[in-house]
Design a protein around this motif. Structure first.
Motif, mmCIF file in Angstrom:
data_model
loop_
_atom_site.group_PDB
_atom_site.id
_atom_site.type_symbol
_atom_site.label_atom_id
_atom_site.label_comp_id
_atom_site.label_asym_id
_atom_site.label_seq_id
_atom_site.Cartn_x
_atom_site.Cartn_y
_atom_site.Cartn_z
ATOM 1 N N PRO A 92 0.825 -1.204 0.000
ATOM 2 C CA PRO A 92 0.000 0.000 0.000
ATOM 3 C C PRO A 92 0.864 1.261 0.000
ATOM 4 O O PRO A 92 1.855 1.351 0.727
ATOM 5 C CB PRO A 92 -0.816 -0.126 1.286
ATOM 6 N N TYR A 126 -10.215 2.446 -2.584
ATOM 7 C CA TYR A 126 -8.810 2.466 -2.177
ATOM 8 C C TYR A 126 -7.865 2.151 -3.341
ATOM 9 O O TYR A 126 -6.665 2.137 -3.165
ATOM 10 C CB TYR A 126 -8.579 1.476 -1.034
ATOM 11 N N VAL A 154 -2.374 1.566 -4.282
ATOM 12 C CA VAL A 154 -3.398 1.149 -3.318
ATOM 13 C C VAL A 154 -3.246 2.041 -2.098
ATOM 14 O O VAL A 154 -2.152 2.174 -1.545
ATOM 15 C CB VAL A 154 -3.230 -0.337 -2.938
ATOM 16 N N PRO A 156 -2.990 3.324 1.496
ATOM 17 C CA PRO A 156 -2.597 2.645 2.743
ATOM 18 C C PRO A 156 -3.753 2.484 3.736
ATOM 19 O O PRO A 156 -3.654 1.679 4.660
ATOM 20 C CB PRO A 156 -1.514 3.564 3.327
ATOM 21 N N LEU A 158 -6.494 1.103 3.086
ATOM 22 C CA LEU A 158 -7.264 -0.092 2.721
ATOM 23 C C LEU A 158 -7.501 -0.931 3.972
ATOM 24 O O LEU A 158 -6.551 -1.232 4.704
ATOM 25 C CB LEU A 158 -6.499 -0.916 1.675
#
Length: 194
Positions: A92, A126, A154, A156, A158
């Motif tokens: 991420p 995300y 992605v 972080p 998430l």
């Protein structure tokens, strides 16, 4: 026919007309209502339709998320369309570059449009694309191929419960749509000039 029955028939006709108009209006309202509901609940899997801006953040190297890539082509589309890789492990916050390869297998110019979705739907918020071929229509000359870039990260934030994101693209043939015929014509003219 009695006055009472005539009045009753008129009321019935008015109720039926109002019902028909109401059902027609409800049919038009379903799509926006569905979109609002899915956005509110985070279940639609739709990704953003414009580029995200990547703000360098601390990459979470302690966490790995599996990103899977899936591609599909509409049945009337004579293209092959495949991801560079089917799966990758990302951290991420890390900016990732990859691409898809599209090949026009026909003898004519074709305009395509890719529509993305992310699964699970909660993960779509995300998954951020800073560059994506899906933001634009793709014009491929007859028997030509192209690398279609995808740059993403992605977020972080998430949720920990999501360890795999599946990015799926469906490619549609939009050559015959009225608003894209100029694009295909311009591609033909540019190809003739070269």
């Amino acid at each position: 026919m009695s006055k009472l029955q005539h009045k009753s028939n008129r009321q019935l006709i008015i109720v039926l007309i109002i019902s028909a108009v109401g059902m027609f209006g409800f049919g038009f309202a379903l799509v926006p209502l569905y979109d609002v509901l899915c956005d509110a609940l985070g279940i639609n899997g739709k990704t953003q339709s414009t580029a995200s801006v990547y703000q360098p953040v601390m990459v979470d190297e302690s966490r790995t998320v599996t990103v899977e890539f899936v591609s599909q082509v509409q049945s009337d589309m004579p293209w092959t369309f495949t991801p560079q890789v089917n799966t990758m492990q990302v951290h991420p916050g890390e900016l990732i570059r990859t691409h898809f390869v599209a090949t026009n297998m026909s003898g004519q110019h074709i305009v395509g449009q890719a529509i993305p979705s992310v699964s699970p739907g909660q993960g779509a918020a995300y998954f951020n694309k800073t560059e994506c071929f899906c933001f634009n229509q793709q014009v491929l000359k007859a028997n030509a191929a192209a690398d279609l870039p995808l740059i993403f990260f992605v977020d972080p934030q998430l949720p920990e419960s999501i360890s795999t994101l599946t990015l799926s693209y469906t490619l549609y043939n939009i050559t015959d749509k009225g608003y894209v015929t100029d694009i295909a014509s311009n591609a033909v003219e540019q190809g003739a000039e070269q």
